[in-house]
Design a protein around this motif. Sequence first.
Motif, PDB file in Angstrom:
ATOM      1  N   ALA A 205     -21.482   4.223  -6.874  1.00  0.00           N
ATOM      2  CA  ALA A 205     -21.150   3.595  -5.769  1.00  0.00           C
ATOM      3  C   ALA A 205     -21.957   2.606  -4.926  1.00  0.00           C
ATOM      4  CB  ALA A 205     -20.265   4.629  -4.778  1.00  0.00           C
ATOM      5  N   GLU A 206     -23.233   3.091  -4.721  1.00  0.00           N
ATOM      6  CA  GLU A 206     -24.214   2.386  -4.095  1.00  0.00           C
ATOM      7  C   GLU A 206     -24.815   1.368  -4.861  1.00  0.00           C
ATOM      8  OE1 GLU A 206     -27.110   5.311  -2.452  1.00  0.00           O
ATOM      9  OE2 GLU A 206     -25.559   6.148  -1.327  1.00  0.00           O
ATOM     10  N   ASN A 207     -24.857   1.604  -6.265  1.00  0.00           N
ATOM     11  CA  ASN A 207     -25.769   0.766  -7.208  1.00  0.00           C
ATOM     12  C   ASN A 207     -24.928  -0.231  -7.996  1.00  0.00           C
ATOM     13  OD1 ASN A 207     -28.493   1.479  -5.936  1.00  0.00           O
ATOM     14  ND2 ASN A 207     -27.621   3.597  -6.687  1.00  0.00           N
ATOM     15  N   MET A 208     -23.711   0.294  -8.511  1.00  0.00           N
ATOM     16  CA  MET A 208     -23.258  -0.372  -9.478  1.00  0.00           C
ATOM     17  C   MET A 208     -21.956  -1.200  -9.111  1.00  0.00           C
ATOM     18  SD  MET A 208     -24.119   2.330 -12.574  1.00  0.00           S
ATOM     19  CE  MET A 208     -23.726   1.236 -13.943  1.00  0.00           C
ATOM     20  N   MET A 209     -21.467  -0.869  -8.103  1.00  0.00           N
ATOM     21  CA  MET A 209     -19.890  -1.224  -7.862  1.00  0.00           C
ATOM     22  C   MET A 209     -20.097  -2.690  -7.358  1.00  0.00           C
ATOM     23  SD  MET A 209     -17.796   1.738  -5.834  1.00  0.00           S
ATOM     24  CE  MET A 209     -16.420   0.701  -5.336  1.00  0.00           C
ATOM     25  N   SER A 210     -19.072  -3.690  -7.643  1.00  0.00           N
ATOM     26  CA  SER A 210     -19.197  -4.822  -7.548  1.00  0.00           C
ATOM     27  C   SER A 210     -18.793  -4.922  -5.891  1.00  0.00           C
ATOM     28  CB  SER A 210     -17.863  -5.767  -7.983  1.00  0.00           C
ATOM     29  OG  SER A 210     -16.732  -5.410  -7.905  1.00  0.00           O
ATOM     30  N   GLU A 211     -19.210  -6.140  -5.269  1.00  0.00           N
ATOM     31  CA  GLU A 211     -19.019  -6.433  -3.876  1.00  0.00           C
ATOM     32  C   GLU A 211     -17.382  -6.241  -3.653  1.00  0.00           C
ATOM     33  OE1 GLU A 211     -21.256  -6.055  -1.427  1.00  0.00           O
ATOM     34  OE2 GLU A 211     -22.700  -5.609  -2.786  1.00  0.00           O
ATOM     35  N   GLN A 212     -16.798  -6.993  -4.599  1.00  0.00           N
ATOM     36  CA  GLN A 212     -15.319  -7.102  -4.278  1.00  0.00           C
ATOM     37  C   GLN A 212     -14.611  -5.431  -4.350  1.00  0.00           C
ATOM     38  OE1 GLN A 212     -13.457  -9.316  -7.478  1.00  0.00           O
ATOM     39  NE2 GLN A 212     -11.291  -8.911  -6.519  1.00  0.00           N
ATOM     40  N   ASP A 213     -15.045  -4.587  -5.416  1.00  0.00           N
ATOM     41  CA  ASP A 213     -14.699  -3.429  -5.208  1.00  0.00           C
ATOM     42  C   ASP A 213     -15.035  -2.474  -3.908  1.00  0.00           C
ATOM     43  OD1 ASP A 213     -13.440  -3.518  -7.753  1.00  0.00           O
ATOM     44  OD2 ASP A 213     -14.951  -2.627  -8.862  1.00  0.00           O
ATOM     45  N   LYS A 214     -16.207  -2.748  -3.557  1.00  0.00           N
ATOM     46  CA  LYS A 214     -16.784  -2.080  -2.053  1.00  0.00           C
ATOM     47  C   LYS A 214     -15.995  -2.565  -1.174  1.00  0.00           C
ATOM     48  CE  LYS A 214     -21.545  -1.471  -3.650  1.00  0.00           C
ATOM     49  NZ  LYS A 214     -23.060  -2.036  -3.219  1.00  0.00           N
ATOM     50  N   LYS A 215     -15.516  -4.075  -1.059  1.00  0.00           N
ATOM     51  CA  LYS A 215     -14.876  -4.666   0.005  1.00  0.00           C
ATOM     52  C   LYS A 215     -13.460  -3.864   0.133  1.00  0.00           C
ATOM     53  CE  LYS A 215     -13.006  -8.837   2.072  1.00  0.00           C
ATOM     54  NZ  LYS A 215     -12.928 -10.156   1.771  1.00  0.00           N
ATOM     55  N   LYS A 216     -12.924  -3.896  -1.278  1.00  0.00           N
ATOM     56  CA  LYS A 216     -11.407  -3.114  -1.338  1.00  0.00           C
ATOM     57  C   LYS A 216     -11.398  -1.812  -0.912  1.00  0.00           C
ATOM     58  CE  LYS A 216      -7.841  -2.427  -4.909  1.00  0.00           C
ATOM     59  NZ  LYS A 216      -7.717  -2.567  -6.350  1.00  0.00           N
ATOM     60  N   LEU A 217     -12.337  -1.029  -1.422  1.00  0.00           N
ATOM     61  CA  LEU A 217     -12.484   0.454  -0.852  1.00  0.00           C
ATOM     62  C   LEU A 217     -12.545   0.627   0.737  1.00  0.00           C
ATOM     63  CD1 LEU A 217     -14.438   2.257  -3.758  1.00  0.00           C
ATOM     64  CD2 LEU A 217     -11.934   2.479  -3.177  1.00  0.00           C
ATOM     65  N   MET A 218     -13.384  -0.429   1.336  1.00  0.00           N
ATOM     66  CA  MET A 218     -13.364  -0.399   2.990  1.00  0.00           C
ATOM     67  C   MET A 218     -12.200  -0.541   3.541  1.00  0.00           C
ATOM     68  SD  MET A 218     -15.110   0.067   5.439  1.00  0.00           S
ATOM     69  CE  MET A 218     -16.906  -0.068   5.465  1.00  0.00           C
ATOM     70  N   GLU A 219     -11.569  -1.673   2.918  1.00  0.00           N
ATOM     71  CA  GLU A 219     -10.153  -1.959   3.494  1.00  0.00           C
ATOM     72  C   GLU A 219      -9.266  -0.821   3.421  1.00  0.00           C
ATOM     73  OE1 GLU A 219      -9.124  -5.380   1.402  1.00  0.00           O
ATOM     74  OE2 GLU A 219     -10.576  -6.720   2.389  1.00  0.00           O
ATOM     75  N   GLU A 220      -9.157   0.037   2.401  1.00  0.00           N
ATOM     76  CA  GLU A 220      -8.381   1.149   2.052  1.00  0.00           C
ATOM     77  C   GLU A 220      -8.825   1.941   3.246  1.00  0.00           C
ATOM     78  OE1 GLU A 220      -5.561   2.260   0.362  1.00  0.00           O
ATOM     79  OE2 GLU A 220      -5.713   0.574   0.372  1.00  0.00           O
ATOM     80  N   PHE A 221     -10.127   2.439   3.309  1.00  0.00           N
ATOM     81  CA  PHE A 221     -10.596   3.532   4.338  1.00  0.00           C
ATOM     82  C   PHE A 221     -10.302   3.275   5.646  1.00  0.00           C
ATOM     83  CE2 PHE A 221     -13.858   5.308   7.274  1.00  0.00           C
ATOM     84  CZ  PHE A 221     -13.947   6.750   6.658  1.00  0.00           C
ATOM     85  N   GLN A 222     -10.226   1.778   6.209  1.00  0.00           N
ATOM     86  CA  GLN A 222      -9.815   1.401   7.516  1.00  0.00           C
ATOM     87  C   GLN A 222      -8.452   1.542   7.772  1.00  0.00           C
ATOM     88  OE1 GLN A 222     -11.718  -2.396   7.519  1.00  0.00           O
ATOM     89  NE2 GLN A 222     -13.815  -1.654   8.261  1.00  0.00           N
ATOM     90  N   LYS A 223      -7.566   1.522   6.652  1.00  0.00           N
ATOM     91  CA  LYS A 223      -5.982   1.927   6.957  1.00  0.00           C
ATOM     92  C   LYS A 223      -5.802   3.371   7.225  1.00  0.00           C
ATOM     93  CE  LYS A 223      -4.337  -1.257   3.097  1.00  0.00           C
ATOM     94  NZ  LYS A 223      -3.738  -1.168   2.074  1.00  0.00           N
ATOM     95  N   PHE A 224      -6.686   4.288   6.974  1.00  0.00           N
ATOM     96  CA  PHE A 224      -6.582   5.550   7.373  1.00  0.00           C
ATOM     97  C   PHE A 224      -7.264   5.916   8.700  1.00  0.00           C
ATOM     98  CE2 PHE A 224      -5.663   5.742   2.854  1.00  0.00           C
ATOM     99  CZ  PHE A 224      -4.611   6.463   2.898  1.00  0.00           C
ATOM    100  N   ASP A 225      -8.554   5.084   8.856  1.00  0.00           N
ATOM    101  CA  ASP A 225      -9.198   5.385  10.173  1.00  0.00           C
ATOM    102  C   ASP A 225      -8.736   4.933  11.488  1.00  0.00           C
ATOM    103  OD1 ASP A 225     -11.418   6.160  11.567  1.00  0.00           O
ATOM    104  OD2 ASP A 225     -12.721   4.669  10.850  1.00  0.00           O
ATOM    105  N   LEU A 226      -7.741   5.575  11.901  1.00  0.00           N
ATOM    106  CA  LEU A 226      -6.895   4.761  13.003  1.00  0.00           C
ATOM    107  C   LEU A 226      -7.921   4.696  14.137  1.00  0.00           C
ATOM    108  CD1 LEU A 226      -3.648   6.944  12.282  1.00  0.00           C
ATOM    109  CD2 LEU A 226      -4.311   4.644  11.752  1.00  0.00           C
ATOM    110  N   ASN A 227      -8.693   5.461  14.491  1.00  0.00           N
ATOM    111  CA  ASN A 227      -9.558   5.472  15.835  1.00  0.00           C
ATOM    112  C   ASN A 227     -10.793   4.630  15.443  1.00  0.00           C
ATOM    113  OD1 ASN A 227     -11.242   7.294  14.588  1.00  0.00           O
ATOM    114  ND2 ASN A 227     -10.795   8.834  16.162  1.00  0.00           N
ATOM    115  N   LYS A 228     -11.073   4.195  14.159  1.00  0.00           N
ATOM    116  CA  LYS A 228     -12.068   3.328  13.796  1.00  0.00           C
ATOM    117  C   LYS A 228     -13.639   3.971  14.165  1.00  0.00           C
ATOM    118  CE  LYS A 228      -9.139   0.430  12.766  1.00  0.00           C
ATOM    119  NZ  LYS A 228      -8.502   0.341  11.311  1.00  0.00           N
TER     120      LYS A 228
END
Length: 166
Positions: free
Chosen positions: A19-42
């Motif tokens: 996750a830290e060294n081999m994922m593409s920036e696009q995949d990292k961004k997509k996962l961050m967006e998914e996480f933020q959907k659930f993180d209601l209080n940010k």
Amino acid sequence: MKDFKQQSQMQIAMLNYIAENMMSEQDKKKLMEEFQKFDLNKDGQLTKDELLKVYSTMLSSEQAAQEVDTIFKKIDHNGSGRIDYQEFIIATIDQKKYFNREKLLMLFQQIDRDHSGQLSKQEVKKLLRDMQIPKEKLENLQKQLDQNGDGQITQEEFLQIMLQLS
């Protein structure tokens, strides 16, 4: 998240490394967006209440509660009662994309700093220390990888344990 399998500590460590060294920036961004959907209080962590609110929009209250309990049992590795971003990434990484023979051989070559074709105890210790694995777990993880106990981890030993995820 619900499909996440519990894995060995070594597999979790390798997922973290990937996750830290081999994922593409696009995949990292997509996962961050998914996480933020659930993180209601940010606040950067997911609580049972936050997940329950999201899942309650898709499932009955009882099903949502069951789903959230299952997710926490599988993902909350440190038992904090919260799912941090790292735990989320490890649980949601596309394992089929990153845990195939080709990617794992690339990973092995990155870890094999002296290019000997085998991982020494020192190389594994350095990798695990870099990932901030507690000292008490280091020896256990090395034993898990070094299946024949010769002090070296071959590509085949590495691939065998890592491909158990599939």
